[in-house]
Design an enzyme around this catalytic site. Sequence first.
Site, mmCIF file in Angstrom:
data_model
loop_
_atom_site.group_PDB
_atom_site.id
_atom_site.type_symbol
_atom_site.label_atom_id
_atom_site.label_comp_id
_atom_site.label_asym_id
_atom_site.label_seq_id
_atom_site.Cartn_x
_atom_site.Cartn_y
_atom_site.Cartn_z
ATOM 1 C CE1 TYR A 154 -4.042 2.049 0.738
ATOM 2 C CE2 TYR A 154 -2.641 3.142 2.351
ATOM 3 C CZ TYR A 154 -3.809 3.094 1.614
ATOM 4 O OH TYR A 154 -4.732 4.100 1.740
ATOM 5 C CB ALA A 156 5.047 0.313 -2.790
ATOM 6 C CE LYS A 158 -3.643 4.831 -1.582
ATOM 7 N NZ LYS A 158 -4.680 5.400 -2.450
#
Length: 246
Positions: A154, A156, A158
């Site tokens: 997640y 990575a 975002k």
Amino acid sequence: MATALITGASQGIGACIAKRLAKDGFDIAVNHYPSDSDREKAVAVAEECRAFGVKAEIFSADVSKFADCETMVKSVKDTFGSIDALVNNAGITKDNLMARMKEEDYDAVIAVNQKSVFNMMKLVCPVMMKQKKGKIVNVSSVAGLYGNPGQVNYSASKAAIIGMTKTIAKEYGRKNITCNAVAPGFIHTPMTDVLSDELKAKMLDAVALRRYGEPEEIASVVSFLVSEDASYVTGQVIEISGGLSM
Ligand code: NAP
């Protein structure tokens, strides 16, 4: 009338953004994941949008799939005539410590959270270029800014969204298209309702305002970023976290 397309808008922050932009006077394209339950919720969101006197329609597409996005963007353009604001909101989590995370859970989160943003911006930017204006807002997360144990996939995805936002702001600035990101902290939505009470309490210890944010508090910043009040704001990441990072 200007049109806003919001991905993953059948519930949570996306639904709230859709309603806020309807209140602001945008016609609304409500994207939902292709399932019966999402469709049902999207129909209700569109109905709430129409209560503000604007047009609102639902568009089914799995935004991790380029072909789905292509069909949706064409259909939104045919229905409304323009796409003036794009909000890339759709997202999922498949949390686990890296040692236990399955490869498919890494890939799934990257596909939905990150690749979808490429798909949508690649398809909508040519539409905005022809209109000689456009506003894009990408929904990142504090996890992309600071990392979060259990969320290597997640965070990575975002963090990537932030790099993509700045790149597209630079590539399309001369075309009068702005591209910004918001980075919400802990917000009351179905995504966070599933966390344990213990984890919720621990998270709040780090928040200066000592409370969760509400989806409306994300929607109001998105509303600003797609408005003419933000005409000279591009390539920025606005953290909406109640003071998490201080
Ligand atoms: P949510 O309630 O789970 O809403 C996400 C929406 O995206 C759901 O309607 C979901 O449909 C949809 N979606 C998922 N995969 C999709 C796909 N492939 N194609 C189209 N739609 C898809 O989560 P939320 O809390 O409102 O989150 C909205 C955004 O804010 C996400 O990008 C999230 O990462 C970000 N965010 C949330 C928080 C928070 O605290 N809540 C904090 C920081 C950032 P399904 O229900 O069918 O999966």
